[in-house]
Design an enzyme around this catalytic site. Structure first.
Site, mmCIF file in Angstrom:
data_model
loop_
_atom_site.group_PDB
_atom_site.id
_atom_site.type_symbol
_atom_site.label_atom_id
_atom_site.label_comp_id
_atom_site.label_asym_id
_atom_site.label_seq_id
_atom_site.Cartn_x
_atom_site.Cartn_y
_atom_site.Cartn_z
ATOM 1 N N HIS A 121 -40.189 27.821 16.743
ATOM 2 C CA HIS A 121 -40.102 27.712 18.207
ATOM 3 C C HIS A 121 -40.756 28.872 18.941
ATOM 4 O O HIS A 121 -40.499 29.075 20.117
ATOM 5 C CB HIS A 121 -38.631 27.579 18.627
ATOM 6 N N SER A 191 -26.753 24.466 15.018
ATOM 7 C CA SER A 191 -25.976 23.265 15.358
ATOM 8 C C SER A 191 -26.691 22.005 14.856
ATOM 9 O O SER A 191 -26.109 20.922 14.861
ATOM 10 C CB SER A 191 -25.750 23.191 16.871
HETATM 11 C C1 BV8 Z 1 -40.848 17.868 19.802
HETATM 12 C C2 BV8 Z 1 -36.377 26.837 24.116
HETATM 13 C C3 BV8 Z 1 -42.692 16.338 19.569
HETATM 14 C C4 BV8 Z 1 -36.684 28.057 23.335
HETATM 15 C C5 BV8 Z 1 -35.655 25.300 22.449
HETATM 16 C C6 BV8 Z 1 -35.563 13.258 17.559
HETATM 17 C C7 BV8 Z 1 -34.284 12.850 17.895
HETATM 18 C C8 BV8 Z 1 -33.720 13.251 19.109
HETATM 19 C C9 BV8 Z 1 -34.434 14.031 20.004
HETATM 20 C C10 BV8 Z 1 -35.696 14.428 19.662
HETATM 21 C C11 BV8 Z 1 -36.244 14.030 18.467
HETATM 22 N N1 BV8 Z 1 -37.499 14.574 18.375
HETATM 23 C C12 BV8 Z 1 -37.733 15.297 19.485
HETATM 24 C C13 BV8 Z 1 -36.659 15.227 20.290
HETATM 25 C C14 BV8 Z 1 -36.538 15.892 21.632
HETATM 26 C C15 BV8 Z 1 -36.136 17.334 21.567
HETATM 27 C C16 BV8 Z 1 -34.742 17.410 20.958
HETATM 28 O O1 BV8 Z 1 -34.545 17.643 19.789
HETATM 29 N N2 BV8 Z 1 -33.731 17.230 21.786
HETATM 30 C C17 BV8 Z 1 -32.345 17.264 21.297
HETATM 31 C C18 BV8 Z 1 -31.659 18.456 21.926
HETATM 32 C C19 BV8 Z 1 -31.706 15.967 21.630
HETATM 33 N N3 BV8 Z 1 -37.083 18.115 20.777
HETATM 34 C C20 BV8 Z 1 -38.188 18.582 21.310
HETATM 35 O O2 BV8 Z 1 -38.483 18.371 22.472
HETATM 36 C C21 BV8 Z 1 -39.086 19.383 20.405
HETATM 37 N N4 BV8 Z 1 -40.424 18.948 20.471
HETATM 38 O O3 BV8 Z 1 -40.133 17.204 19.103
HETATM 39 O O4 BV8 Z 1 -42.206 17.612 19.957
HETATM 40 C C22 BV8 Z 1 -42.772 15.517 20.788
HETATM 41 C C23 BV8 Z 1 -43.469 15.974 21.849
HETATM 42 C C24 BV8 Z 1 -43.561 15.172 23.000
HETATM 43 C C25 BV8 Z 1 -42.884 13.964 23.041
HETATM 44 C C26 BV8 Z 1 -42.153 13.537 21.943
HETATM 45 C C27 BV8 Z 1 -42.101 14.339 20.789
HETATM 46 C C28 BV8 Z 1 -39.126 20.824 20.913
HETATM 47 C C29 BV8 Z 1 -37.855 21.535 20.679
HETATM 48 C C30 BV8 Z 1 -37.872 22.785 21.541
HETATM 49 C C31 BV8 Z 1 -36.950 23.787 21.111
HETATM 50 N N5 BV8 Z 1 -36.820 24.850 22.076
HETATM 51 N N6 BV8 Z 1 -35.419 26.120 23.477
HETATM 52 C C32 BV8 Z 1 -36.011 29.248 23.862
HETATM 53 O O5 BV8 Z 1 -36.128 29.548 25.050
HETATM 54 O O6 BV8 Z 1 -35.413 29.941 23.043
HETATM 55 S S1 BV8 Z 1 -34.333 24.724 21.591
HETATM 56 C C33 BV8 Z 1 -33.148 25.863 21.325
HETATM 57 O O7 BV8 Z 1 -32.342 25.197 20.347
HETATM 58 C C34 BV8 Z 1 -33.571 27.148 20.668
HETATM 59 O O8 BV8 Z 1 -34.921 27.294 20.505
HETATM 60 C C35 BV8 Z 1 -32.913 27.072 19.313
HETATM 61 O O9 BV8 Z 1 -33.698 27.646 18.335
HETATM 62 C C36 BV8 Z 1 -32.724 25.626 19.074
HETATM 63 C C37 BV8 Z 1 -31.722 25.268 18.074
HETATM 64 O O10 BV8 Z 1 -30.455 25.781 18.439
HETATM 65 P P1 BV8 Z 1 -29.598 26.520 17.344
HETATM 66 O O11 BV8 Z 1 -30.414 27.607 16.798
HETATM 67 O O12 BV8 Z 1 -29.042 25.537 16.431
HETATM 68 O O13 BV8 Z 1 -28.462 27.206 18.253
HETATM 69 P P2 BV8 Z 1 -27.111 26.560 18.786
HETATM 70 O O14 BV8 Z 1 -26.588 27.457 19.850
HETATM 71 O O15 BV8 Z 1 -27.261 25.150 19.117
HETATM 72 O O16 BV8 Z 1 -26.130 26.620 17.534
HETATM 73 C C38 BV8 Z 1 -25.661 27.851 17.003
HETATM 74 C C39 BV8 Z 1 -24.926 27.541 15.732
HETATM 75 O O17 BV8 Z 1 -24.568 28.766 15.127
HETATM 76 C C40 BV8 Z 1 -23.626 26.762 15.957
HETATM 77 O O18 BV8 Z 1 -23.549 25.709 15.005
HETATM 78 C C41 BV8 Z 1 -22.511 27.800 15.696
HETATM 79 O O19 BV8 Z 1 -21.341 27.244 15.124
HETATM 80 C C42 BV8 Z 1 -23.215 28.692 14.703
HETATM 81 N N7 BV8 Z 1 -22.717 30.089 14.700
HETATM 82 C C43 BV8 Z 1 -22.345 30.868 15.745
HETATM 83 N N8 BV8 Z 1 -22.034 32.111 15.329
HETATM 84 C C44 BV8 Z 1 -22.220 32.110 13.980
HETATM 85 C C45 BV8 Z 1 -22.649 30.828 13.583
HETATM 86 N N9 BV8 Z 1 -22.902 30.517 12.294
HETATM 87 C C46 BV8 Z 1 -22.773 31.499 11.392
HETATM 88 N N10 BV8 Z 1 -22.394 32.776 11.698
HETATM 89 C C47 BV8 Z 1 -22.095 33.105 12.964
HETATM 90 N N11 BV8 Z 1 -21.721 34.366 13.279
#
Ligand code: BV8
Length: 248
Positions: A121, A191
């Site tokens: 990303h 997540s």
């Molecule tokens: C794309 C900006 C092709 C960056 C981010 C298929 C199915 C459904 C939807 C889609 C699909 N394909 C594409 C999509 C659409 C979309 C998508 O996935 N939407 C979802 C949300 C429904 N994806 C896209 O748009 C992607 N592009 O597919 O291109 C395309 C193009 C055009 C048209 C069609 C297709 C682009 C994705 C962009 C990602 N950018 N944000 C920024 O500013 O930072 S996403 C954001 O989420 C971050 O980048 C991050 O990296 C990413 C993932 O999040 P996580 O890292 O998992 O973080 P989260 O907070 O969610 O979870 C934390 C976890 O840690 C939790 O589980 C928690 O329990 C755990 N935790 C906490 N503390 C601890 C811990 N675990 C262990 N130890 C601890 N101490």
């Protein structure tokens, strides 16, 4: 199975594996003090991704988007990699085959010493020219205003993959190849809802990899992972990737 036994089993798989792939998310940096996205204190609880992390948001208000990314740069710059980042870097430095894929943009894996990290990303500390693609490092910050392309003078954007944008082709290709070829696939602190990254553990499982999940909560990966370890990244990864003879 008690958690210590799960850690022991997972560690044996890791020690024996010829090829290991690790996918990390925001949770791996949580104990460094970097906020996650979707938890109770997550970034997306306070800010709408539609306002800050889409190409449309940037077209509407560049200054606002840059202000948010500058705030995140400063926040990350004030933190350090933690024991989880260091455990992965140390494992690879012992000559073990390990492909590290991250969704994180904080650069902490590299700061801990990991090389060739597959950054899906982008990176907070890089800007990319919207016109000619020139990359510029922002690591020397702090800076103000909107960075200008050293080659063409146009405005630069954060080198971050926003929602609705394609991931960098080479990183995506490396990530899927590493998922397909992994004997053991470790998923840490994500997540597992943002695609295409979220589909990598399933790809690995379908190709016969043992999938190990480390997280403090259940995720969609928990349903099919072969070993789910409920624990924090900084506490668990040093146990999984340590090379001493002590068992957990
Ligand atoms: C794309 C900006 C092709 C960056 C981010 C298929 C199915 C459904 C939807 C889609 C699909 N394909 C594409 C999509 C659409 C979309 C998508 O996935 N939407 C979802 C949300 C429904 N994806 C896209 O748009 C992607 N592009 O597919 O291109 C395309 C193009 C055009 C048209 C069609 C297709 C682009 C994705 C962009 C990602 N950018 N944000 C920024 O500013 O930072 S996403 C954001 O989420 C971050 O980048 C991050 O990296 C990413 C993932 O999040 P996580 O890292 O998992 O973080 P989260 O907070 O969610 O979870 C934390 C976890 O840690 C939790 O589980 C928690 O329990 C755990 N935790 C906490 N503390 C601890 C811990 N675990 C262990 N130890 C601890 N101490």
């Amino acid at each position: 199975m008690p958690v210590n036994e799960r850690i022991r089993t997972a560690r044996e798989w890791i020690v024996r594996a010829g090829s290991i792939t690790v996918l990390t998310g925001a949770g791996v940096s949580a104990e460094s003090g970097v906020p996650t996205f979707r938890g109770a204190e997550g970034l997306w609880k306070k800010h709408r991704p539609e306002d800050l992390a889409t190409p449309e948001a940037y077209a509407r208000n560049r200054a606002l988007v840059w202000e948010w990314y500058r705030w995140r740069q400063e926040l990350v710059a004030a933190t350090e990699p933690n024991a989880a980042h260091y455990a992965l870097a140390a494992h690879a430095s012992r000559g073990r085959s390990l492909t590290l894929i991250t969704q994180n943009v904080d650069g902490h894996h590299e700061r801990a010493g990991s090389r060739d990290v597959v950054e899906l990303h982008g990176n907070l500390f890089r800007a990319r020219c919207s016109s000619d693609g020139t990359l510029a490092s922002l690591a020397e910050g702090p800076f103000t205003g909107i960075p200008v392309c050293p080659a063409c003078g146009d405005a630069m954007r954060p080198d971050i993959v926003w929602f609705g944008e394609s991931l960098p082709g080479d990183a995506l290709q490396r990530a899927f190849l590493a998922a397909e070829n992994a004997e053991v696939f470790v998923v840490v602190g994500t997540s597992a809802v943002v695609h295409p990254a979220a589909s990598l553990p399933g790809v690995a499982a379908s190709r016969g990899a043992k999938v190990i999940e480390v997280n403090i909560e259940e995720t969609p990966v928990s349903e099919f992972a072969h070993c789910v370890i409920s624990g924090t990244a900084a506490e668990t990864l040093p146990l999984l990737f340590s090379h001493d003879e002590g068992s957990p």
